[in-house]
Scaffold this motif. Structure first.
Motif, PDB file in Angstrom:
ATOM      1  N   LEU A  73       0.890  -1.171   0.000  1.00 31.94           N
ATOM      2  CA  LEU A  73       0.000   0.000   0.000  1.00 31.94           C
ATOM      3  C   LEU A  73       0.923   1.215   0.000  1.00 31.94           C
ATOM      4  CD1 LEU A  73      -3.051   0.637   0.009  1.00 31.94           C
ATOM      5  CD2 LEU A  73      -2.984   0.576   2.498  1.00 31.94           C
ATOM      6  N   TRP A  74       1.624   1.382  -1.080  1.00 35.96           N
ATOM      7  CA  TRP A  74       2.582   2.473  -1.296  1.00 35.96           C
ATOM      8  C   TRP A  74       3.782   2.382  -0.360  1.00 35.96           C
ATOM      9  CZ3 TRP A  74       0.153   6.063  -4.732  1.00 35.96           C
ATOM     10  CH2 TRP A  74      -1.244   6.141  -4.672  1.00 35.96           C
ATOM     11  N   CYS A  75       4.124   1.208   0.110  1.00 39.71           N
ATOM     12  CA  CYS A  75       5.179   1.220   1.143  1.00 39.71           C
ATOM     13  C   CYS A  75       6.350   0.263   0.940  1.00 39.71           C
ATOM     14  CB  CYS A  75       4.576   1.018   2.521  1.00 39.71           C
ATOM     15  SG  CYS A  75       3.461  -0.352   2.699  1.00 39.71           S
ATOM     16  N   SER A 137       2.741   5.489  12.686  1.00 37.35           N
ATOM     17  CA  SER A 137       1.935   5.551  11.458  1.00 37.35           C
ATOM     18  C   SER A 137       1.856   6.976  10.942  1.00 37.35           C
ATOM     19  CB  SER A 137       0.504   5.064  11.739  1.00 37.35           C
ATOM     20  OG  SER A 137      -0.171   6.009  12.553  1.00 37.35           O
ATOM     21  N   GLY A 138       1.344   7.092   9.724  1.00 34.61           N
ATOM     22  CA  GLY A 138       1.130   8.417   9.152  1.00 34.61           C
ATOM     23  C   GLY A 138       0.053   9.176   9.901  1.00 34.61           C
ATOM     24  N   SER A 139      -1.007   8.473  10.287  1.00 31.72           N
ATOM     25  CA  SER A 139      -2.110   9.128  10.993  1.00 31.72           C
ATOM     26  C   SER A 139      -1.636   9.722  12.315  1.00 31.72           C
ATOM     27  CB  SER A 139      -3.234   8.120  11.282  1.00 31.72           C
ATOM     28  OG  SER A 139      -3.736   7.570  10.092  1.00 31.72           O
ATOM     29  N   GLU A 140      -0.932   8.919  13.085  1.00 32.14           N
ATOM     30  CA  GLU A 140      -0.422   9.417  14.375  1.00 32.14           C
ATOM     31  C   GLU A 140       0.519  10.602  14.155  1.00 32.14           C
ATOM     32  OE1 GLU A 140      -0.160   5.241  16.946  1.00 32.14           O
ATOM     33  OE2 GLU A 140       1.630   6.154  16.134  1.00 32.14           O
ATOM     34  N   SER A 277       4.372  19.347   4.889  1.00 31.10           N
ATOM     35  CA  SER A 277       4.428  18.522   3.682  1.00 31.10           C
ATOM     36  C   SER A 277       4.206  17.078   4.117  1.00 31.10           C
ATOM     37  CB  SER A 277       5.809  18.690   3.034  1.00 31.10           C
ATOM     38  OG  SER A 277       5.887  17.954   1.843  1.00 31.10           O
ATOM     39  N   ASP A 278       3.056  16.522   3.754  1.00 32.79           N
ATOM     40  CA  ASP A 278       2.757  15.143   4.153  1.00 32.79           C
ATOM     41  C   ASP A 278       3.363  14.202   3.109  1.00 32.79           C
ATOM     42  OD1 ASP A 278       1.803  12.644   4.685  1.00 32.79           O
ATOM     43  OD2 ASP A 278      -0.214  13.306   5.226  1.00 32.79           O
ATOM     44  N   GLU A 279       4.493  13.604   3.478  1.00 34.07           N
ATOM     45  CA  GLU A 279       5.256  12.784   2.534  1.00 34.07           C
ATOM     46  C   GLU A 279       5.199  11.299   2.886  1.00 34.07           C
ATOM     47  OE1 GLU A 279       8.966  14.483   1.434  1.00 34.07           O
ATOM     48  OE2 GLU A 279       8.125  16.507   1.334  1.00 34.07           O
ATOM     49  N   MET A 434      -3.301  -3.235  -9.319  1.00 34.12           N
ATOM     50  CA  MET A 434      -3.360  -1.801  -9.594  1.00 34.12           C
ATOM     51  C   MET A 434      -4.506  -1.303  -8.742  1.00 34.12           C
ATOM     52  SD  MET A 434      -3.425  -0.723 -13.582  1.00 34.12           S
ATOM     53  CE  MET A 434      -2.842   0.880 -13.968  1.00 34.12           C
ATOM     54  N   ARG A 435      -4.461  -0.033  -8.316  1.00 33.09           N
ATOM     55  CA  ARG A 435      -5.537   0.453  -7.474  1.00 33.09           C
ATOM     56  C   ARG A 435      -6.466   1.330  -8.313  1.00 33.09           C
ATOM     57  NH1 ARG A 435      -7.861   2.688  -4.010  1.00 33.09           N
ATOM     58  NH2 ARG A 435      -7.270   4.316  -2.551  1.00 33.09           N
ATOM     59  N   ALA A 436      -7.772   1.238  -8.015  1.00 31.85           N
ATOM     60  CA  ALA A 436      -8.736   2.101  -8.704  1.00 31.85           C
ATOM     61  C   ALA A 436      -9.218   3.157  -7.723  1.00 31.85           C
ATOM     62  CB  ALA A 436      -9.913   1.282  -9.199  1.00 31.85           C
TER      63      ALA A 436
HETATM   64  N1  PXG Z   1      -0.736  10.659   4.898  1.00 28.78           N
HETATM   65  C1  PXG Z   1      -0.694  10.191   3.637  1.00 28.78           C
HETATM   66  C2  PXG Z   1      -0.251  11.104   2.542  1.00 28.78           C
HETATM   67  C3  PXG Z   1      -1.039   8.869   3.372  1.00 28.78           C
HETATM   68  O1  PXG Z   1      -1.007   8.409   2.126  1.00 28.78           O
HETATM   69  C4  PXG Z   1      -1.470   8.590   5.734  1.00 28.78           C
HETATM   70  C5  PXG Z   1      -1.107   9.898   5.928  1.00 28.78           C
HETATM   71  C6  PXG Z   1      -1.871   7.781   6.917  1.00 28.78           C
HETATM   72  O2  PXG Z   1      -0.920   6.833   7.211  1.00 28.78           O
HETATM   73  P1  PXG Z   1      -1.316   5.532   8.072  1.00 28.78           P
HETATM   74  O3  PXG Z   1       0.018   4.880   8.294  1.00 28.78           O
HETATM   75  O4  PXG Z   1      -1.911   6.008   9.340  1.00 28.78           O
HETATM   76  O5  PXG Z   1      -2.298   4.749   7.244  1.00 28.78           O
HETATM   77  C7  PXG Z   1      -1.431   8.050   4.441  1.00 28.78           C
HETATM   78  C8  PXG Z   1      -1.834   6.626   4.223  1.00 28.78           C
HETATM   79  C9  PXG Z   1      -5.096   4.164  -0.373  1.00 28.78           C
HETATM   80  C10 PXG Z   1      -4.551   4.277   1.005  1.00 28.78           C
HETATM   81  O6  PXG Z   1      -6.193   3.624  -0.484  1.00 28.78           O
HETATM   82  C11 PXG Z   1      -3.559   5.199   1.296  1.00 28.78           C
HETATM   83  C12 PXG Z   1      -3.102   5.299   2.608  1.00 28.78           C
HETATM   84  C13 PXG Z   1      -3.613   4.481   3.596  1.00 28.78           C
HETATM   85  C14 PXG Z   1      -4.607   3.575   3.291  1.00 28.78           C
HETATM   86  C15 PXG Z   1      -5.081   3.463   1.993  1.00 28.78           C
HETATM   87  O7  PXG Z   1      -4.478   4.591  -1.314  1.00 28.78           O
HETATM   88  N2  PXG Z   1      -2.166   6.267   2.898  1.00 28.78           N
END
Ligand code: PXG
Length: 479
Positions: A73-75, A137-140, A277-279, A434-436
């Motif tokens: 998932l992009w990781c 995580s990104g959310s935290e 900048s959310d990277e 591929m993701r839609a």
């Molecule tokens: N910021 C960005 C830019 C993200 O892409 C998050 C924060 C949150 O990260 P966590 O680790 O808390 O999930 C993300 C996460 C999708 C998809 O469907 C993308 C993400 C997560 C779940 C699904 O493309 N990106």
């Protein structure tokens, strides 16, 4: 590096074969609540059970081999099956599996990783990143940003600066603050979001939002100026920060025009507000740089990261804290009452260090920038010739294409037809992930992908687009 056409290690194959797919699906449906999933729908079809992976491929419990063009998932930037990362996790687990970073303690991998990230993050316009806050995580990390930004303005005697501006169709996570900063209407509709003092502007989506005849450059400037208008309508003295992804990922790989980011920088500077900048997707080589702000020449104050920092092998996220914010927090702030049990988790940090070392050794960032990235661009952007594709673009190792009903007029399909999901189903059938996102089909392949594997992926993409086209024609939905 390993050859591309690896078959899975025999021991793993045996383990997968022993698993009864139907039984797993029944247990899954009975007990496991998945993220972003309609469970009534899932129960009727049963989930696909992914059992093992290697390089750029994954396998399901039925033995199907699938090319993972979404890196998990992009990781999974370093690709699957990297022994170095497993070894680093194992070694650290046996040495010190956990200790917290509260109460004036620290641990060796967390210190080393913080220092390494400070070294990797380029200084821009005299602004440096010497400090890092860790999460899982990104959310935290984005929740951390909200608290840090507000604390910063409090400490500067401007507590009225509370509003953070995000963008419609931006994605910043799924926690209360993360989902509020993001601009996903489906998320806002559940759980009374956004939380107070978070608001949004429109995204810089040329294909959907440009006026007829407007150039990309003009549109980029106009889209950036929506931020100026928003700030002025709120009152600049009430605005704390602007948050955005350099390239929107979950929103459908939306690459802003080249004029957009410099104008955004000018506007945030003019009003003195902080830039985040959310990277989470864009860093760690995804766009051919360690951090994406470098590519776009922007000077953020805070940079959110997660995902690629460990290539997804273990959860880790964090925030690069620029000197402007760090100085105030440290010099004036006393105790910052914020932190997570797993902030600076030693195993996660050890895996991140091994991941960065691997990426440096294999020059993955340089490869994406100078070799495989430009090659992917050439091959992927040629998809615009396909009768079903209205536009196809890449930036480093992300790409997106839009499926259209009429190429000449760029007319989109009726949403109810679910053309993107139909295409995704063909991808699954043909061994491709591929993701839609609506009718945008997107990719973010592992950075280890070779040119030959780009060719292999492109062949699959062509096959899936052709199959989608055939289906639509057979059903009389296309001429
Ligand atoms: N910021 C960005 C830019 C993200 O892409 C998050 C924060 C949150 O990260 P966590 O680790 O808390 O999930 C993300 C996460 C999708 C998809 O469907 C993308 C993400 C997560 C779940 C699904 O493309 N990106």
């Amino acid at each position: 590096m390993k050859p591309s056409s690896l078959i899975p290690p025999p021991a793993l194959v045996r383990r997968a074969e022993q698993q009864d797919t139907k039984a797993l699906q029944a247990l899954d449906s009975a007990h496991y609540i998945h993220p972003f999933t309609d469970h009534a729908d899932l129960a009727t079809r049963g989930s696909r059970v992914i059992t093992q992976a290697d390089n750029i491929y994954i396998w399901d419990s039925e033995g199907a081999k699938i090319l993972d063009a979404m890196s998990g998932l992009w990781c999974v930037n370093a690709g699957y099956g990297r022994k170095e990362l497993a070894d680093a996790g194992y070694q650290q687990t046996m040495t010190l599996p956990f200790y917290n970073s509260f109460f004036q303690t620290t641990n060796v991998p967390a210190v080393q990783l913080a220092a390494k990230l400070a070294q990797l993050a380029p200084a821009v316009g005299g602004r440096k990143f010497e400090h890092v806050f860790f999460s899982s995580s990104g959310s935290e990390s984005n929740d951390t940003n909200v608290r840090m930004v507000r604390r910063y303005w409090d400490l500067l005697g401007q507590p009225q600066r509370k509003v953070i501006i995000g963008r419609h169709n931006g994605y910043h996570g799924s926690t209360m603050a993360g989902a509020s900063l993001g601009g996903m209407s489906g998320m806002h509709a559940q759980g009374d979001l956004p939380i107070p003092n978070i608001t949004h502007i429109e995204q810089p989506h040329f294909f959907e939002n440009a006026n007829p005849g407007e150039s990309e450059a003009d549109f980029g400037l106009r889209a950036a100026r929506w931020l100026d208008e928003k700030i002025l309508s709120i009152g600049a003295d009430k605005v704390a920060a602007f948050i955005a992804e350099p390239v929107q990922g979950a929103g459908g790989v939306i690459i802003p025009p080249a004029t957009y980011w410099p104008e955004i920088q000018r506007i945030v500077d003019k009003h003195g507000i902080l830039l985040i900048s959310d990277e989470v997707i864009c860093a760690f080589g995804r766009l051919g740089h360690w951090f994406a702000y470098e590519k776009f020449g922007i000077r953020p104050d805070l940079v959110t990261f997660a995902k690629g920092v460990t290539s997804g092998y273990v959860p880790l996220g964090g925030v690069l804290v620029g000197d402007r914010v760090a100085k105030v927090l440290i010099d004036k702030g006393g105790e910052f009452n914020h932190g997570y049990t797993y902030s600076g988790h030693p195993v996660a940090c050890a895996v991140a260090l091994a991941n960065i070392e691997l990426m440096e050794r294999e020059k993955l960032v340089e490869r994406v920038k100078d070799d495989t990235g430009p090659y992917l661009a050439e091959r992927f952007e040629a998809l615009a010739q396909h009768p079903l594709v209205g536009a196809a673009e890449t930036c480093g190792f992300v790409g997106g294409l839009v499926l259209v009903k009429n190429k000449a007029t760029r007319e989109l399909f009726d949403e109810a037809l679910g053309v993107g999901m139909r295409c995704r189903a063909h991808c699954f059938k043909n061994g491709l992930i591929m993701r839609a996102v609506g009718d945008r089909m997107i990719i973010a392949p592992p950075l280890v992908m070779t040119r030959a594997q780009v060719d292999e992926m492109m062949e699959l993409i062509h096959r899936c687009l052709d199959a989608t086209l055939d289906e639509l024609r057979t059903e009389g939905l296309l001429a």
